[in-house]
Scaffold this motif. Structure first.
Motif, mmCIF file in Angstrom:
data_model
loop_
_atom_site.group_PDB
_atom_site.id
_atom_site.type_symbol
_atom_site.label_atom_id
_atom_site.label_comp_id
_atom_site.label_asym_id
_atom_site.label_seq_id
_atom_site.Cartn_x
_atom_site.Cartn_y
_atom_site.Cartn_z
ATOM 1 N N ILE A 167 0.840 -1.203 0.000
ATOM 2 C CA ILE A 167 0.000 0.000 0.000
ATOM 3 C C ILE A 167 0.871 1.248 0.000
ATOM 4 O O ILE A 167 0.619 2.192 -0.746
ATOM 5 C CB ILE A 167 -0.954 -0.011 1.218
ATOM 6 N N GLU A 168 1.906 1.265 0.821
ATOM 7 C CA GLU A 168 2.798 2.424 0.877
ATOM 8 C C GLU A 168 3.506 2.637 -0.459
ATOM 9 O O GLU A 168 3.654 3.771 -0.912
ATOM 10 C CB GLU A 168 3.810 2.267 2.005
ATOM 11 N N ASP A 169 3.949 1.553 -1.109
ATOM 12 C CA ASP A 169 4.595 1.662 -2.416
ATOM 13 C C ASP A 169 3.637 2.221 -3.458
ATOM 14 O O ASP A 169 4.010 3.065 -4.276
ATOM 15 C CB ASP A 169 5.129 0.304 -2.890
ATOM 16 N N LYS A 170 2.392 1.766 -3.424
ATOM 17 C CA LYS A 170 1.389 2.236 -4.381
ATOM 18 C C LYS A 170 1.134 3.729 -4.176
ATOM 19 O O LYS A 170 1.084 4.492 -5.142
ATOM 20 C CB LYS A 170 0.093 1.456 -4.216
ATOM 21 N N ILE A 171 0.997 4.159 -2.935
ATOM 22 C CA ILE A 171 0.767 5.564 -2.650
ATOM 23 C C ILE A 171 1.953 6.412 -3.087
ATOM 24 O O ILE A 171 1.791 7.469 -3.691
ATOM 25 C CB ILE A 171 0.479 5.777 -1.143
ATOM 26 N N GLU A 172 3.169 5.928 -2.830
ATOM 27 C CA GLU A 172 4.375 6.653 -3.224
ATOM 28 C C GLU A 172 4.436 6.826 -4.737
ATOM 29 O O GLU A 172 4.772 7.892 -5.235
ATOM 30 C CB GLU A 172 5.603 5.906 -2.716
ATOM 31 N N LYS A 173 4.103 5.781 -5.479
ATOM 32 C CA LYS A 173 4.115 5.847 -6.945
ATOM 33 C C LYS A 173 3.063 6.832 -7.454
ATOM 34 O O LYS A 173 3.301 7.573 -8.395
ATOM 35 C CB LYS A 173 3.864 4.475 -7.546
ATOM 36 N N GLU A 174 1.888 6.848 -6.826
ATOM 37 C CA GLU A 174 0.826 7.757 -7.238
ATOM 38 C C GLU A 174 1.162 9.205 -6.904
ATOM 39 O O GLU A 174 0.734 10.117 -7.608
ATOM 40 C CB GLU A 174 -0.487 7.360 -6.583
ATOM 41 N N MET A 175 1.932 9.426 -5.844
ATOM 42 C CA MET A 175 2.278 10.777 -5.424
ATOM 43 C C MET A 175 3.433 11.372 -6.217
ATOM 44 O O MET A 175 3.580 12.577 -6.303
ATOM 45 C CB MET A 175 2.611 10.800 -3.933
#
Length: 61
Positions: free
Chosen positions: A51-59
């Protein structure tokens, strides 16, 4: 079509399997609320990382 996540979280339980007390969740790990019990489970650590990786990529632009 929805992905079936139930296989990934077979370790999840509402109560401590060792003493039966409630659990609390903190930083991808469940801990027993019973101060006399030292049970914990890090089974959700990988889900938290994804989840953290996905959020980082989206940001990141």
């Amino acid at each position: 079509m929805k992905k079936d996540n139930s296989k990934e979280f077979k370790h999840c339980t509402a109560f401590c399997p060792k003493c039966g007390a409630d659990l609390y969740y903190l930083d991808g790990e469940c801990y027993c609320k019973n101060s006399n019990c030292n049970w914990s489970c890090g089974g959700c650590t990988r889900a938290k990382e994804l989840i953290e990786d996905k959020i980082e990529k989206e940001m990141s632009f």
